[in-house]
Design an enzyme around this catalytic site. Structure first.
Site, short mmCIF file in Angstrom:
data_model
loop_
_atom_site.label_atom_id
_atom_site.label_comp_id
_atom_site.label_asym_id
_atom_site.label_seq_id
_atom_site.Cartn_x
_atom_site.Cartn_y
_atom_site.Cartn_z
N ARG A 142 0.82 -1.22 0.00
CA ARG A 142 0.00 0.00 0.00
C ARG A 142 0.85 1.27 0.00
O ARG A 142 0.45 2.28 -0.56
CB ARG A 142 -0.94 -0.01 1.20
N LYS A 165 -19.63 -17.09 0.53
CA LYS A 165 -21.07 -16.87 0.66
C LYS A 165 -21.70 -16.16 -0.53
O LYS A 165 -21.20 -15.15 -0.99
CB LYS A 165 -21.34 -16.03 1.91
N GLY A 214 -10.56 -9.05 -1.05
CA GLY A 214 -9.51 -9.49 -0.15
C GLY A 214 -8.90 -10.85 -0.43
O GLY A 214 -7.70 -10.98 -0.64
N GLY A 264 -13.65 -4.08 0.21
CA GLY A 264 -15.03 -3.59 0.32
C GLY A 264 -15.33 -2.54 -0.74
O GLY A 264 -16.42 -2.53 -1.33
#
Ligand code: AMP
Length: 395
Positions: free
Chosen positions: A35, A197, A353, A376
């Site tokens: 990052r 999921k 992620g 996200g």
């Protein structure tokens, strides 16, 4: 869309929201500096123009001021990577920060202490944002990882720079990459969605149905679709309350002419354990006591063919439990296929992620077109939302 190149930073102080939320070990050494490296082009542009940089970021989720979350731990890593002596101020607002910022000379770099030591940051507090805004002349947002949050430093602050605000190079690249997938003319466009999921990716699937030609649904998510269509899935992961929704997605896809590929076979195991007994099984006939933990050989072959025919590829989520060596092969095979398609000219974007973790773990990072830095934020963009941090610059 205003970007860095619309500004000359000579004698200007750039107040840059970066995402330096990097992992630290027990001795506070940075264990993955991706990052920091990602923000380098933006910082260098400002410095080379003859400006100075005030960098603001959060680190972790501190409750008030907590030394372990201090950004002082990363200063030397920033110095190493950017190659410029870096100052640090132990509070991101107040007189000390204002003095340090005011005294900053062209070519200098200042890091502010963790924004989240003030709860006003995540609350999106107006006064706190105004205090931060006093530190710079031009506001630059280069933090994609937090662009989906309406926090003080990512969103609220932009209003204090009505003419002098822009995207940094990293954020610009993230926006362009997502647009390249969602607005692509390079067809066929393929989305590969895996992971645990369905529920966390329903909105993504519904949004991309209008934008892609094909979707591969893999990983634990696939079993909800298999069961919904009458298959027997043994003890595999399933969301029983999402069976109707799965059928509805398949119906919508058919109506929109989007081909959905679900694994044909699975590597099944008798325990959720790397050393479990395993066998290859038709995905619609998994016996009781067994669970599917990876894509099987027939599925990998089919997915390879689909990937190779695609000109634009989005990948979010692993095809199996890649954290366990014996169930990582489906994900590795897919990574290889995407790397090959990219080499042949396809555009490939990997985000979210766990797929980023997989891409790094299996060294595909430099073999795909772009690896997103936001989990996200990436998912919310794929859901079709305009992220608050992006909207604040565009307004
Ligand atoms: P997500 O965060 O939704 O992208 O899910 C990522 C997680 O899904 C990883 O930790 C994988 O281990 C897990 N996963 C992938 N395939 C399966 C599967 N067949 N059964 C259980 N978990 C899985």
């Amino acid at each position: 869309m205003k970007t860095l190149n619309d500004f000359n930073f000579k004698d200007k102080k750039a107040l840059i929201r970066v995402d330096f939320n990097v992992p630290l070990d027990d001795n506070f050494n940075v264990t993955d500096a991706t990052r920091i490296a990602s923000a380098k082009p933006t910082i260098i542009k400002v410095l080379e123009d003859g400006g100075s940089c005030i960098l603001m970021s959060h680190l972790g989720r501190p409750k008030g001021t907590q030394d372990e979350f201090s950004l002082k731990h990363i200063v030397s890593k920033v110095e190493d990577l950017i190659g410029v002596e870096t100052k640090f101020v132990s509070n991101c607002i107040g007189t000390e920060a204002e003095d340090e910022a005011a005294n900053l000379k062209p070519g200098e770099l200042l890091i502010l202490e963790n924004l989240r030591f003030h709860e006003e940051e995540t609350k999106g507090d107006y006064d706190f944002a105004q205090k931060l805004s006093k530190l710079g002349d031009i506001y630059v947002n280069d933090a994609f990882g937090t662009a989906h949050r309406a926090h003080a430093s990512t969103t609220i602050i932009a209003q204090f720079f009505p003419e002098n605000k822009c995207f940094g190079y990293l954020l610009e690249q993230e926006i362009t990459s997502i647009d390249k997938v969602l607005k692509s003319d390079d067809r066929p466009v393929l989305a590969i969605l895996g992971g645990a999921k369905v529920s966390s990716k329903i909105t993504v699937i519904e949004n991309i149905l209008d934008k892609v030609d094909a979707i591969i649904i893999g990983g634990g998510m696939a079993f909800t679709f298999v069961k919904a269509q009458g298959g027997t899935i043994g003890n595999s992961l399933v969301e029983d309350d999402k069976l109707d929704m799965a059928l509805n997605i398949l119906k919508q896809a058919k109506a929109k002419n989007v081909t959905i590929y679900i694994p044909i076979d699975s590597i099944i195991a008798d325990h959720f354990n790397n050393n479990a007994n395993t066998k290859v099984c038709d995905i619609t006939a998994i016996p009781d006591g067994w669970m599917g933990l990876d894509a099987g050989p027939e599925s990998r072959k089919q997915f390879h063919d689909v990937v190779m025919q695609s000109k634009t590829i989005l990948w979010n989520g692993p095809l199996g439990v890649f954290e366990m060596e014996n169930f990582a092969n489906g994900t590795i095979a897919l990574g290889n296929s995407i790397a090959e398609a990219t080499k042949n000219g396809a555009f490939s974007l990997v985000g979210g992620g766990d797929s980023v973790a997989a891409v790094k773990q299996f060294s595909f990072e430099n073999k795909v077109s772009y690896v997103s830095t936001g989990g996200g934020a990436m998912l919310e963009s794929l859901e079709g939302k305009t992220l608050p941090g992006i909207a604040a610059i565009l307004e």
